[in-house]
Structure formats: structure tokens, C-alpha cells
Design an enzyme around this catalytic site. Structure first.
Site, short mmCIF file in Angstrom:
data_model
loop_
_atom_site.label_atom_id
_atom_site.label_comp_id
_atom_site.label_asym_id
_atom_site.label_seq_id
_atom_site.Cartn_x
_atom_site.Cartn_y
_atom_site.Cartn_z
CG ASP A 32 -2.07 -0.95 1.09
OD1 ASP A 32 -2.79 -0.85 0.08
OD2 ASP A 32 -2.27 -1.80 1.99
CG ASP A 172 -7.40 -3.19 -0.55
OD1 ASP A 172 -7.37 -3.60 0.61
OD2 ASP A 172 -6.54 -2.42 -1.03
#
Ligand code: DX5
Ligand code: ZN
Length: 212
Positions: A32, A172
Site C-alpha cells: 500500500d 480491498d
């Protein structure tokens, strides 16, 4: 279902989590990347990802939550990266970024925020290897899954099936055993998970998600 494990955490050390992910049956390590502009938080620089990659025994699935994804792509291509996913909301010339990722020999993904309609990305689906449907507002881990995104998975899956595209759907945010079942039922091929897997026995929890 395929599983991509994120090591994003406000409390745990990334290297410790990466070492745990290595021992699981997960397909990918989800990275991320936040620039403090597209989202408020800031995470890893390219140099930091490069250092962390030395500990990784699985390919990376990179999620760019940044305003300028182009500046990351060529450098990431030198590492063990399989997917680079950028945000639909972050750039004007979507085709240019997809092409750059492909020209670097990588698979390309587009991610959409919970407020972005699936219809906006349909015209890019034939070129995309992955669509990342955000089921929380991008920016941090540990948030609750938003049921309101389920219909998007269903409608994207329908178009992909009808047109015979190879694009996979990944979801996600707020993924746990229960929400993974919901997204699988709507047509997801992969889930990304952080906090659910960080807490407790990661190895058996990944197996559980994989079996869904
Ligand atoms: C959120 C990130 C997610 C996050 C998932 O901005 O893109 O990948 O790490 O964390 P959990 O699984 O805790 O929602
Ligand atoms: Zn992510």
C-alpha cells in the site's frame, strides 16, 4: 480464492509481517503506497519498498494511492512486482498509465474508491489485468467493509463474463472470513487483507480465505 496480504499496520513492524506472509499460502504481498496527497497518510518511498523487498519471498501486488503513479512504475518494474494498480481518480490519461505498466512487462490494475461508479472504468476493462474494488475509503487499514460496493463487483463481473475478458476482480478493505464470502459470491477472484490476518494465526487464516 486468491489472497494478497497487506503489511500495512499502525502498530506492527512491516518486516515482521512480511516474514509471516512468506510462510503462508498467499499468492501475493500487497504493498500500500500512499503519498500524503491522494490520501492523507504517507507510507513507503521507492527506496523503502526496495529494502522491504529483500525480505519478500512472494511477488508484489502494488496498490498506488498517489497523485502521480507514473513516477513509480519504472522503478517498481526492477523489483519482483507482478501487478501495479493505480487509482482511476488520480490521473487524467488512464490509457497512458496502463500502457506504461504493460511496456514495463507488468500486469496493470485500476482501483476505484467506494464513491466511484463501476460504469466509469468499463471502457478500460479489455486492457486491464485487474480491477481493485475498494470496500473502504483508501487511506488506512482496520476499517469496516462497506456492503454498498457489492453491486459493483457483480456488475463488473457480468461485463467481464459477457465480453470474455481476462480481467480479475480483487477487493480491498475490511476483508475477513465473512466479507470474503460475500465478495466471492458476487464474483471476486482475489481478496486483499491486512488487519484480519495480522491478528492471530496468519497461516490458517490465509488458508481459510483461500478455500472460500
Ligand atoms: C487501505 C489499503 C488496504 C488496507 C486493508 O487504504 O489499501 O490495502 O491495508 O486493510 P484492512 O484489511 O485492515 O482493511
Ligand atoms: Zn490496498
Amino acid at each position: 480464492m486468491k489472497v494478497s496480504v497487506s503489511f500495512l499496520s499502525e502498530v506492527l513492524n512491516p518486516v515482521d509481517i512480511i516474514k509471516k506472509i512468506n510462510d503462508t499460502s498467499a499468492e501475493y504481498i500487497h504493498v500500500d503506497v500512499m503519498d500524503g496527497k491522494f490520501v492523507n497518510n504517507k507510507t513507503y518511498s521507492i527506496a523503502e519498498i526496495e529494502k522491504l523487498s529483500n525480505y519478500m519471498k512472494k511477488p508484489m501486488d502494488v496498490h498506488l494511492m498517489v497523485n502521480n503513479p507514473k513516477k513509480y512504475i519504472e522503478k517498481l518494474a526492477l523489483l519482483n512486482v507482478e501487478y501495479i494498480t493505480f487509482h482511476y481518480e488520480s490521473v487524467k490519461n488512464i490509457d497512458e498509465v496502463i500502457d506504461l505498466i504493460h511496456n514495463c512487462g507488468l500486469k496493470a490494475g485500476i482501483s476505484i474508491k467506494p464513491s466511484t461508479n463501476a460504469s466509469e472504468i468499463i471502457k478500460y476493462l479489455d486492457k486491464l489485468d485487474l480491477v481493485l474494488v475498494m470496500s473502504v475509503e483508501p487511506g488506512k487499514s482496520g476499517q469496516s467493509f462497506m456492503n454498498s460496493v457489492l453491486y459493483k463487483i457483480e456488475s463488473l463481473k457480468k461485463v467481464i463474463g459477457e465480453k470474455g475478458y481476462k480481467t480479475i476482480i480483487s477487493v480491498d478493505g475490511g476483508i475477513n472470513e465473512e466479507t470474503a464470502r460475500l465478495v466471492k459470491y458476487k464474483g471476486a477472484d482475489m481478496v486483499v487483507s491486512a488487519s484480519f490476518l495480522h491478528d492471530g494465526d496468519m497461516l490458517s487464516k490465509v488458508n481459510l480465505l483461500k478455500e472460500i
